[in-house]
Design an enzyme around this catalytic site. Structure first.
Site, PDB file in Angstrom:
ATOM      1  N   CYS A  86       0.842  -1.199   0.000  1.00  0.00           N
ATOM      2  CA  CYS A  86       0.000   0.000   0.000  1.00  0.00           C
ATOM      3  C   CYS A  86       0.879   1.253   0.000  1.00  0.00           C
ATOM      4  O   CYS A  86       1.769   1.382   0.845  1.00  0.00           O
ATOM      5  CB  CYS A  86      -0.882   0.005   1.247  1.00  0.00           C
ATOM      6  SG  CYS A  86      -1.890   1.486   1.388  1.00  0.00           S
ATOM      7  N   CYS A  94      -0.657   6.119   6.752  1.00  0.00           N
ATOM      8  CA  CYS A  94      -1.845   5.598   7.431  1.00  0.00           C
ATOM      9  C   CYS A  94      -1.457   4.810   8.685  1.00  0.00           C
ATOM     10  O   CYS A  94      -0.480   4.064   8.682  1.00  0.00           O
ATOM     11  CB  CYS A  94      -2.584   4.711   6.437  1.00  0.00           C
ATOM     12  SG  CYS A  94      -3.983   3.851   7.142  1.00  0.00           S
ATOM     13  N   GLN A 240     -16.512 -11.256  13.872  1.00  0.00           N
ATOM     14  CA  GLN A 240     -15.077 -11.281  13.595  1.00  0.00           C
ATOM     15  C   GLN A 240     -14.778 -10.576  12.277  1.00  0.00           C
ATOM     16  O   GLN A 240     -15.542 -10.686  11.317  1.00  0.00           O
ATOM     17  CB  GLN A 240     -14.582 -12.726  13.536  1.00  0.00           C
ATOM     18  CG  GLN A 240     -14.464 -13.382  14.892  1.00  0.00           C
ATOM     19  CD  GLN A 240     -13.240 -12.911  15.674  1.00  0.00           C
ATOM     20  OE1 GLN A 240     -12.342 -12.264  15.127  1.00  0.00           O
ATOM     21  NE2 GLN A 240     -13.209 -13.224  16.956  1.00  0.00           N
ATOM     22  N   TYR A 270     -19.630 -12.494  27.142  1.00  0.00           N
ATOM     23  CA  TYR A 270     -19.362 -11.601  26.015  1.00  0.00           C
ATOM     24  C   TYR A 270     -19.673 -12.375  24.727  1.00  0.00           C
ATOM     25  O   TYR A 270     -18.857 -12.453  23.810  1.00  0.00           O
ATOM     26  CB  TYR A 270     -17.904 -11.116  26.015  1.00  0.00           C
ATOM     27  CG  TYR A 270     -17.452 -10.530  27.326  1.00  0.00           C
ATOM     28  CD1 TYR A 270     -17.630  -9.179  27.600  1.00  0.00           C
ATOM     29  CD2 TYR A 270     -16.867 -11.328  28.313  1.00  0.00           C
ATOM     30  CE1 TYR A 270     -17.215  -8.632  28.810  1.00  0.00           C
ATOM     31  CE2 TYR A 270     -16.463 -10.794  29.522  1.00  0.00           C
ATOM     32  CZ  TYR A 270     -16.632  -9.459  29.763  1.00  0.00           C
ATOM     33  OH  TYR A 270     -16.230  -8.927  30.959  1.00  0.00           O
ATOM     34  N   GLU A 291     -24.409 -11.090  27.269  1.00  0.00           N
ATOM     35  CA  GLU A 291     -24.037 -10.058  26.291  1.00  0.00           C
ATOM     36  C   GLU A 291     -24.809  -8.780  26.615  1.00  0.00           C
ATOM     37  O   GLU A 291     -25.982  -8.827  26.969  1.00  0.00           O
ATOM     38  CB  GLU A 291     -24.381 -10.586  24.883  1.00  0.00           C
ATOM     39  CG  GLU A 291     -24.368  -9.583  23.769  1.00  0.00           C
ATOM     40  CD  GLU A 291     -23.012  -8.935  23.491  1.00  0.00           C
ATOM     41  OE1 GLU A 291     -21.992  -9.636  23.438  1.00  0.00           O
ATOM     42  OE2 GLU A 291     -22.993  -7.690  23.359  1.00  0.00           O
ATOM     43  N   CYS A 363      -8.107 -10.430  21.923  1.00  0.00           N
ATOM     44  CA  CYS A 363      -7.444  -9.831  20.758  1.00  0.00           C
ATOM     45  C   CYS A 363      -6.300  -8.914  21.181  1.00  0.00           C
ATOM     46  O   CYS A 363      -5.703  -8.263  20.334  1.00  0.00           O
ATOM     47  CB  CYS A 363      -8.449  -9.096  19.871  1.00  0.00           C
ATOM     48  SG  CYS A 363      -9.286  -7.754  20.706  1.00  0.00           S
TER      49      CYS A 363
HETATM   50  C1  LIG Z   1     -14.981  -9.537  21.236  1.00  0.00           C
HETATM   51  S1  LIG Z   1     -16.723  -9.499  21.126  1.00  0.00           S
HETATM   52  C2  LIG Z   1     -17.071 -11.213  21.198  1.00  0.00           C
HETATM   53  C3  LIG Z   1     -18.390 -11.653  20.624  1.00  0.00           C
HETATM   54  C4  LIG Z   1     -18.593 -13.132  20.383  1.00  0.00           C
HETATM   55  N1  LIG Z   1     -17.986 -13.968  21.404  1.00  0.00           N
HETATM   56  C5  LIG Z   1     -18.111 -13.543  19.012  1.00  0.00           C
HETATM   57  O1  LIG Z   1     -17.111 -14.257  18.912  1.00  0.00           O
HETATM   58  O2  LIG Z   1     -18.730 -13.155  18.019  1.00  0.00           O
HETATM   59  C6  LIG Z   1     -17.146  -8.863  22.699  1.00  0.00           C
HETATM   60  C7  LIG Z   1     -18.619  -8.739  22.935  1.00  0.00           C
HETATM   61  O3  LIG Z   1     -18.800  -8.333  24.296  1.00  0.00           O
HETATM   62  C8  LIG Z   1     -19.855  -7.399  24.360  1.00  0.00           C
HETATM   63  N2  LIG Z   1     -19.623  -6.653  25.613  1.00  0.00           N
HETATM   64  C9  LIG Z   1     -18.786  -5.617  25.816  1.00  0.00           C
HETATM   65  N3  LIG Z   1     -18.756  -5.293  27.132  1.00  0.00           N
HETATM   66  C10 LIG Z   1     -19.587  -6.159  27.762  1.00  0.00           C
HETATM   67  C11 LIG Z   1     -19.950  -6.343  29.125  1.00  0.00           C
HETATM   68  N4  LIG Z   1     -19.436  -5.587  30.088  1.00  0.00           N
HETATM   69  N5  LIG Z   1     -20.808  -7.340  29.422  1.00  0.00           N
HETATM   70  C12 LIG Z   1     -21.325  -8.113  28.439  1.00  0.00           C
HETATM   71  N6  LIG Z   1     -21.016  -7.987  27.138  1.00  0.00           N
HETATM   72  C13 LIG Z   1     -20.147  -7.026  26.798  1.00  0.00           C
HETATM   73  C14 LIG Z   1     -19.781  -6.623  23.068  1.00  0.00           C
HETATM   74  O4  LIG Z   1     -21.039  -6.068  22.738  1.00  0.00           O
HETATM   75  C15 LIG Z   1     -19.355  -7.716  22.079  1.00  0.00           C
HETATM   76  O5  LIG Z   1     -20.464  -8.332  21.486  1.00  0.00           O
END
Ligand SMILES: C[S@@+](CC[C@H](N)C(=O)[O-])C[C@H]1O[C@@H](n2cnc3c(N)ncnc32)[C@H](O)[C@@H]1O
Length: 418
Positions: A86, A94, A240, A270, A291, A363
């Site tokens: 790029c 960037c 993802q 989460y 969630e 991550c």
């Molecule tokens: C990294 S993503 C993982 C989602 C899922 N495990 C996946 O693989 O698709 C983190 C998720 O946690 C949710 N989240 C963030 N803070 C939170 C909290 N304090 N309690 C519950 N969920 C939360 C976000 O909305 C998001 O959907």
């Protein structure tokens, strides 16, 4: 008017900003840069590789023990160096990519080294780490991105550690063609654009301006395919970013969870739209998806309606944890928190629940290492670690760590068994 009072203490450091340094570049560090040393200070150098000798210009110096620099001339190149794909990747360019100047194998070696270093430094765990490639190569993978808007309404990306918007029309790590409808029109200056390119080939773009969101392109419902299922979810809900990441994370999580019995209780903390829960719910008695995002919980309810063991608990993990532990104590916990991780306090509370296994999806390797250290204090041992290059060209990785509860001396002593 009072006279100025002479101050004592450490002598003021000269500001090195814009100074050109001749550097021997050392090891990679977390954050997309390498470490060099100059006149007793640490210099975090971008656009360099370990083992190189470079001329680097200091871009930021706040007078502390370290400053930041960009390598602008490579005097001795490392074997993994390549020309960035790029034209916006480079000094002053960037901020989205960190490793465009490294070939893909080298990028993965750098990321593995960072994960190993973070585990060693923050969790006291020495471990060889391998960063696995996902299918598709280092370009054309990004399905979700946020763009800024230039003063004249063109979509762009921000320069590294800056608010400046560069008119990057064609980002080579984005899914090919996904940005075409976005860059073909103008947007409100100062807005941000949230872009989702789904597995069905539709681009959804939402303009974010002063706390409001307006869908401008696409239907707003993203169609995905992962874990052997079709998914439909509101475009802003978490999914993802790399097209191969959902399946990779699910398979590593399933591997980490191990055997499940029909009476086993699983928490998917989460849980997003229920991606990981979907792969576990036909083997366990009860899978609670915790969630907080209403879009994601609605999507989980709809997408997992055929799985009677799956149920959705809408709320924040830290708030619902204690009541869930009383009503539905888990045998296994999957936790996939946002980038900042669980944090010490919450990791301790999750560890105290006593599940036999905890699968931690992360991550950010530093957050993962801190959480692993907190879970170790709560009685868990890191058994397995999978690391995926789910964000090629950037310094980001996706990790799936499996932790197993150590049995106490009382549990191990056969004379305690009834
Ligand atoms: C990294 S993503 C993982 C989602 C899922 N495990 C996946 O693989 O698709 C983190 C998720 O946690 C949710 N989240 C963030 N803070 C939170 C909290 N304090 N309690 C519950 N969920 C939360 C976000 O909305 C998001 O959907």
């Amino acid at each position: 008017m009072s006279a100025s009072i002479p101050t004592t203490g450490a002598p003021e450091r000269p500001d090195w900003t814009d100074r050109m340094l001749d550097l021997e570049v050392g090891a990679v560090a977390h954050g997309g840069h390498c470490v060099a040393r100059h006149e007793g200070r640490v210099v975090f150098v971008r656009h360099a590789l370990p083992g190189e000798r470079v001329h680097a210009v200091v871009t930021e110096d706040h007078g502390g023990s370290f400053c930041r620099a960009d390598a602008v001339t490579v005097l001795d190149a490392a074997p993994g160096r390549v020309t960035p794909a790029c034209p916006w990747a480079g000094p002053g360019g960037c901020g989205g990519c960190d490793w465009q100047h490294a070939d893909h194998d080298t990028q993965r070696d750098l990321k593995a080294a960072v994960v190993a270093e973070q585990l060693s430094r923050l969790a006291g765990i020495e471990r060889d780490v391998v960063c696995e490639a996902l299918p598709g190569g280092p370009l054309g993978w990004r399905t979700r991105m946020r763009m800024a808007v230039t003063d004249d309404g063109r979509p762009g990306l921000r320069a590294h550690r800056s608010h400046e918007v560069l008119p990057v029309g064609d980002c080579p790590i984005a899914v090919r063609g996904a940005l075409d409808p976005v860059v073909a029109r103008t947007w409100t200056p100062t807005a941000e654009i949230e872009i989702v390119a789904d597995a069905a080939g539709e681009t959804h773009a939402t303009e974010l301006l002063e706390g409001t969101r307006r869908l401008e392109i696409g239907s707003g419902t993203a169609h995905e395919h992962a874990a052997g299922r079709d998914w439909a979810l509101p475009a802003p809900a978490f999914w993802q970013v790399h097209p191969g990441a959902a399946d990779a994370v699910v398979s590593a999580a399933v591997e980490g969870v191990g055997e499940l019995g029909a009476d086993d209780v699983v928490w998917d903390l989460y849980g997003g739209a229920g991606l990981i829960a979907a792969a576990l719910a036909d083997r366990a008695g009860d899978v609670s998806i915790v969630e907080s995002d209403p879009d994601a919980t609605a999507a989980a309810g709809e997408n997992l309606a055929d799985l009677p063991a799956a149920r959705v608990v809408r709320g924040r993990v830290e708030k619902v944890l204690d009541s869930l532990a009383r009503t539905t104590p888990p045998d296994v916990i999957v936790a996939d928190p946002p980038r900042k991780g669980l944090g010490r306090e919450l990791a301790g509370r999750i560890g105290a629940v006593g599940a036999r296994r905890i699968v931690h999806v992360a991550c950010d390797p530093a957050a993962l290492a801190r959480d692993v250290a907190a879970l170790a204090e709560a009685g868990y041992t890191l058994e397995r670690l999978r690391v995926f290059d789910a964000f090629p060209m950037t310094h980001h990785v996706e990790c799936v760590a499996t932790l197993v509860r150590r049995r106490s001396a009382a549990e191990l002593d056969p004379s305690n068994r009834t």
